[in-house]
Design a protein around this motif. Structure first.
Motif, mmCIF file in Angstrom:
data_model
loop_
_atom_site.group_PDB
_atom_site.id
_atom_site.type_symbol
_atom_site.label_atom_id
_atom_site.label_comp_id
_atom_site.label_asym_id
_atom_site.label_seq_id
_atom_site.Cartn_x
_atom_site.Cartn_y
_atom_site.Cartn_z
ATOM 1 N N PHE A 62 6.025 -4.261 -5.707
ATOM 2 C CA PHE A 62 5.973 -3.752 -7.073
ATOM 3 C C PHE A 62 4.530 -3.853 -7.559
ATOM 4 O O PHE A 62 3.802 -4.773 -7.183
ATOM 5 C CB PHE A 62 6.892 -4.554 -7.992
ATOM 6 N N GLY A 63 4.125 -2.902 -8.427
ATOM 7 C CA GLY A 63 2.760 -2.928 -8.913
ATOM 8 C C GLY A 63 1.787 -2.685 -7.782
ATOM 9 O O GLY A 63 1.995 -1.827 -6.929
ATOM 10 N N THR A 64 0.695 -3.458 -7.745
ATOM 11 C CA THR A 64 -0.305 -3.352 -6.691
ATOM 12 C C THR A 64 -0.465 -4.715 -6.029
ATOM 13 O O THR A 64 -0.727 -5.713 -6.702
ATOM 14 C CB THR A 64 -1.654 -2.889 -7.257
ATOM 15 N N MET A 65 -0.287 -4.733 -4.714
ATOM 16 C CA MET A 65 -0.328 -5.990 -3.960
ATOM 17 C C MET A 65 -1.174 -5.810 -2.704
ATOM 18 O O MET A 65 -1.335 -4.699 -2.195
ATOM 19 C CB MET A 65 1.082 -6.421 -3.548
ATOM 20 N N ARG A 66 -1.690 -6.927 -2.209
ATOM 21 C CA ARG A 66 -2.360 -6.940 -0.903
ATOM 22 C C ARG A 66 -1.437 -7.614 0.099
ATOM 23 O O ARG A 66 -1.107 -8.799 -0.056
ATOM 24 C CB ARG A 66 -3.692 -7.679 -0.986
ATOM 25 N N VAL A 67 -1.016 -6.857 1.103
ATOM 26 C CA VAL A 67 -0.071 -7.380 2.089
ATOM 27 C C VAL A 67 -0.570 -7.068 3.492
ATOM 28 O O VAL A 67 -1.346 -6.134 3.705
ATOM 29 C CB VAL A 67 1.334 -6.777 1.893
ATOM 30 N N ASP A 194 2.633 2.330 -10.839
ATOM 31 C CA ASP A 194 1.432 2.615 -11.612
ATOM 32 C C ASP A 194 1.316 1.622 -12.758
ATOM 33 O O ASP A 194 2.117 1.633 -13.688
ATOM 34 C CB ASP A 194 1.478 4.045 -12.145
ATOM 35 N N GLY A 195 0.313 0.740 -12.709
ATOM 36 C CA GLY A 195 0.072 -0.186 -13.796
ATOM 37 C C GLY A 195 0.878 -1.469 -13.692
ATOM 38 O O GLY A 195 1.482 -1.795 -12.662
ATOM 39 N N MET A 196 0.898 -2.217 -14.813
ATOM 40 C CA MET A 196 1.614 -3.487 -14.869
ATOM 41 C C MET A 196 3.123 -3.263 -14.793
ATOM 42 O O MET A 196 3.630 -2.215 -15.167
ATOM 43 C CB MET A 196 1.268 -4.217 -16.164
ATOM 44 N N VAL A 197 3.831 -4.290 -14.316
ATOM 45 C CA VAL A 197 5.286 -4.217 -14.151
ATOM 46 C C VAL A 197 5.922 -5.423 -14.835
ATOM 47 O O VAL A 197 5.525 -6.568 -14.586
ATOM 48 C CB VAL A 197 5.684 -4.197 -12.659
ATOM 49 N N PHE A 198 6.904 -5.188 -15.689
ATOM 50 C CA PHE A 198 7.624 -6.289 -16.321
ATOM 51 C C PHE A 198 8.506 -6.978 -15.286
ATOM 52 O O PHE A 198 9.109 -6.327 -14.419
ATOM 53 C CB PHE A 198 8.486 -5.788 -17.479
ATOM 54 N N VAL A 199 8.595 -8.305 -15.406
ATOM 55 C CA VAL A 199 9.417 -9.036 -14.438
ATOM 56 C C VAL A 199 10.881 -8.630 -14.548
ATOM 57 O O VAL A 199 11.618 -8.654 -13.551
ATOM 58 C CB VAL A 199 9.268 -10.560 -14.635
ATOM 59 N N SER A 200 11.317 -8.219 -15.742
ATOM 60 C CA SER A 200 12.701 -7.765 -15.879
ATOM 61 C C SER A 200 12.927 -6.459 -15.128
ATOM 62 O O SER A 200 14.013 -6.209 -14.599
ATOM 63 C CB SER A 200 13.050 -7.594 -17.355
ATOM 64 N N ALA A 217 4.432 -9.522 -17.866
ATOM 65 C CA ALA A 217 4.198 -8.417 -16.943
ATOM 66 C C ALA A 217 3.184 -8.870 -15.912
ATOM 67 O O ALA A 217 2.294 -9.671 -16.199
ATOM 68 C CB ALA A 217 3.685 -7.185 -17.686
ATOM 69 N N VAL A 218 3.312 -8.381 -14.689
ATOM 70 C CA VAL A 218 2.432 -8.775 -13.599
ATOM 71 C C VAL A 218 1.763 -7.532 -13.027
ATOM 72 O O VAL A 218 2.266 -6.416 -13.138
ATOM 73 C CB VAL A 218 3.202 -9.530 -12.497
ATOM 74 N N GLY A 219 0.599 -7.761 -12.406
ATOM 75 C CA GLY A 219 -0.089 -6.647 -11.775
ATOM 76 C C GLY A 219 0.549 -6.217 -10.476
ATOM 77 O O GLY A 219 0.428 -5.070 -10.056
ATOM 78 N N GLY A 220 1.246 -7.135 -9.832
ATOM 79 C CA GLY A 220 1.917 -6.818 -8.583
ATOM 80 C C GLY A 220 2.832 -7.953 -8.176
ATOM 81 O O GLY A 220 2.646 -9.100 -8.596
ATOM 82 N N PHE A 221 3.820 -7.625 -7.348
ATOM 83 C CA PHE A 221 4.770 -8.645 -6.902
ATOM 84 C C PHE A 221 5.379 -8.183 -5.591
ATOM 85 O O PHE A 221 5.628 -6.983 -5.389
ATOM 86 C CB PHE A 221 5.870 -8.864 -7.936
ATOM 87 N N ALA A 222 5.581 -9.148 -4.702
ATOM 88 C CA ALA A 222 6.236 -8.875 -3.420
ATOM 89 C C ALA A 222 7.504 -9.692 -3.338
ATOM 90 O O ALA A 222 7.458 -10.928 -3.297
ATOM 91 C CB ALA A 222 5.306 -9.222 -2.257
#
Length: 716
Positions: A62-67, A194-200, A217-222
């Motif tokens: 979700f959002g933008t992550m480095r994986v 695209d953009g920040m993502v609410f945890v809900s 809200a977070v910038g990214g989440f895995a």
């Protein structure tokens, strides 16, 4: 009680998975935020190492992550051989290079794209989408209509899966020389939303039965590393949220949720006032002294960061919480302070007796007590007779945004490669010995500081066939002429004229040279078609340099002195930055096409080199003088030069460097023109030719052709 109730609700809503969610939610309701419990949620380290084993978890991004992802397909190393020859009569040299094609699975849900890519911690692909190493690249976004990758299908056949619903990247013939001839460990900047993502929003995507909104809200989440319930519990803990039953599902709530006003009716409901209005406060030592939040910091190229919150007073316990989400440093600090504030507020627990009308209030609801300030979360509820007993925990308002720094940032350098700048030219040999074949010199650089090399091809038959010539040498210092120095003597140091040149990159540099260095050949450059040495290089700013203290027409290039134009090439001649190619004699008088293809070139770059013979024919004779004879005739003499021994280190005649000394002399007069071949540096002019003002033109003959002409007007 809440554990059992919510487990039953979860099982009814989502089966075994829902039951697990409910159990975890119930535990969160029954205990304070920091009560000891076994956590199996995602961890910060789980996304950093690339894997290739069966059973590896694929995160939902979700959002933008480095994986790092998981390698799902790869070829064996692919070996290529290139053969080149440094000169006529020299042995051929074979060089080997290795490449591999492979695919990396990135996300178990569709994504929007991929930004930067790191290989062994260094950027393989920059923010502009430019690759630093040659490779083909395709990204499959994970749509439900996703097609099979053609490269994998060509190798694996009809059974190749399309991996619909999962995003993956395919590298085709990634050159491995920069990585020890093995597939490097890669990490990807994946843009899933695209953009920040609410945890809900994340919670709702992971479990359809969950709804609601929260402020965090977070910038990214895995989402990886544990059950869905563990992931949701971690998200709730970080955001100060909790779960409550709502119809057939669950709702994620936080301190901003709507509240219900209840009256404390303990006196009217029963005489057990003390039991129903009990208020307990735990010791301050039960609250952590510090709370540390680990997170991914986008400012640090998504490396792990830590922010801490501390409280004064007694206590020794420190708590560390990993939030494998992308946060700004200030946001992570805010999360840590909010968690600490909730832990302090959680010391208080109140039991309230309400009337029968309050039986609809369920664990997870927010209430206000009539006549009192503050908001409370219902931790548990029970109904006995006509009395509803609510166990309450105080809520704290949202923490003010905290300020924090990411610390020292040492991200990977994203130097731009740019396109290849290519020059090919023919100049006199730079060694003291004469050349045995026509020689073409090729130099190259790039418009970006990260440019290193480009593959070379050349054709001596106007593109009918091409010769693979390996790669360019080290990046050259080159540019264009901005100000042209006027022509000057080639036998004296030009102290008045100056060239100004603009180099291709701002970080390219030129240096001064003293007399001894100039004698060794330092600061020799091609300006247009003239070879020039310069003693002084003055930086003018913006990659512009002023060159003065000039030695013009070096190595027999005096014919090109003063013939430059603005925009003509400037190339500093350095041994490690030049590739030379000895070509067959048949190329003399023809054009050689040269093509280069670098990592940053969308299409190959081409230039042309006219092979005039400048590398192998003798330089023109010099010092033509005329002496009159008593019979009215004249004798013209000159001094030969050699294409060997340019430095003249022994003070005697330069070596001939040809099979024999020979000249073709043309004597032109109004009465006629005659050619004469001589083997000594002298020719006679008749009295009639002298009286008519004859012009004598001398060309030295060499193995590969004649020199340029040297002229003298014979005085009458």
């Amino acid at each position: 009680m809440a554990t059992l109730v919510l487990t039953a609700v979860g099982s009814a809503v989502g089966g075994p998975v829902g039951g697990a969610i409910g159990a975890l939610i119930g535990q969160a309701v029954d205990h304070t935020v920091f009560a000891p419990a076994r956590r199996e949620g995602p961890r910060l380290v789980e996304l950093a190492v690339q894997t290739s084993s069966y059973g590896s978890q694929i995160p939902k991004l979700f959002g933008t992550m480095r994986v790092a992802g998981t390698v799902i397909w790869a070829t064996d190393l692919i070996e290529s051989r290139a053969t080149s020859r440094s000169g006529k009569g020299q042995p051929s040299v074979s060089t080997y290079s290795y490449a591999a094609s492979f695919a990396v699975l990135l996300s178990a849900r569709a994504v929007l794209g991929v930004g930067r890519i790191w290989a062994e911690g260094k950027l393989l692909r920059g923010a502009a989408g430019d690759f630093k190493t040659a490779t083909g690249f395709r990204l499959h976004l994970g749509g439900e209509d996703q097609a099979v990758d053609p490269l994998i299908a060509s190798a694996e056949g009809a059974a190749t899966p399309a991996y619909r619903g999962s995003a993956y990247a395919v590298f085709e013939l990634l050159q491995l020389a920069d990585f020890g001839n093995r597939i490097p460990s890669l990490t990807f900047e994946v843009i899933a939303d695209d953009g920040m993502v609410f945890v809900s929003t994340i919670a709702r995507a992971l479990a359809a039965e969950v709804s609601g909104t929260t402020a965090l809200a977070v910038g990214g989440f895995a989402a990886a590393g544990g059950s869905v319930g563990a992931v949701l519990a971690m998200l709730g803990e970080a955001g100060g949220a909790w779960f409550a039953p709502s119809g057939a599902g669950l709702v994620m709530r936080d301190a901003a949720a709507a509240t219900v006003v209840v009256a404390d009716e303990g006196f009217a409901a029963s005489g057990k006032t003390s039991a129903r209005r009990a208020r307990a406060v735990a010791a301050i030592e039960t609250v952590p002294r510090t709370v540390s939040v680990g997170y991914y910091d986008a400012a640090r190229d998504y490396q792990a960061g830590v922010q801490r919150a501390r409280r004064p007073g007694a206590g020794l316990r420190d708590v560390s919480v990993e939030v494998p989400a992308v946060l700004e440093a200030g946001a992570a600090k805010t999360v840590a302070e909010a968690m600490l504030a909730r832990a302090e507020a959680g010391r208080v627990r109140r039991t309230l007796a309400a009337g029968f009308a309050a039986m609809g209030i369920a664990p997870g609801d927010c209430v206000e007590i009539a006549g009192e300030s503050g908001v409370w979360r219902v931790a548990d509820s029970s109904i006995e007779g006509m009395v509803t007993t609510l166990g309450l925990v105080p809520l704290v308002p949202a923490s003010l945004p905290a300020s924090a720094t990411s610390g020292r940032v040492s991200g990977a350098v994203d130097a731009v490669i740019g396109v290849t700048i290519l020059h090919a030219f023919e100049v006199a040999g730079l060694e003291d010995a004469g050349l045995s074949a026509p020689r073409m010199t090729v130099v190259a650089a790039g418009t970006g500081a990260a440019w290193r090399q480009a593959a070379l091809l050349y054709s001596i038959d106007e593109g009918v066939s091409w010769v693979a010539a390996g790669a360019t040498a080290a990046p050259a210092v080159l540019g264009t002429i901005a100000v042209v120095a006027p022509g000057a003597s080639t036998t004296l140091v030009d102290l008045r004229g100056a060239f100004e040149v603009i180099l291709a990159q701002a970080d390219m540099e030129l240096r001064d040279a003293d007399a001894a260095a100039l004698d060794r050949g330092v600061n020799l450059a091609v300006l247009g078609d003239e070879l020039v040495q310069f003693a002084r290089a003055e930086p003018l700013g913006a990659a512009r340099w002023r060159l003065s203290g000039l030695l013009r027409g070096r190595r027999g290039s005096e014919a090109a002195a003063g013939a430059q134009a603005i925009g003509d090439r400037f190339v500093l001649i350095e041994a490690d930055a030049a590739r030379t190619f000895d070509l067959p004699v048949s190329v003399l008088g023809r054009t050689v096409r040269v093509m280069a293809s670098g990592v940053g070139d969308a299409t190959p770059v081409e230039t042309r080199c006219l092979m005039t013979g400048a590398s192998v024919v003798p330089p023109s004779p010099v010092h033509l003088v005329c002496a009159g004879e008593v019979d009215g005739s004249a004798t013209v003499r000159w001094t030969r030069r050699s294409r060997a021994g340019w430095r003249w280190i022994d003070g005697v005649d330069s070596p001939l460097a040809e099979e024999a000394e020979a000249y073709r002399v043309t004597v032109a007069a109004p009465g006629g023109t005659r050619d004469v071949d001589v083997v000594v540096p002298t020719v006679s002019v008749t009295a009639a030719e002298r009286a008519a003002g004859a012009v004598v033109t001398v060309r030295q003959r060499g193995v590969f052709g004649e020199s340029l002409a040297a002229d003298l007007i014979v005085p009458a």
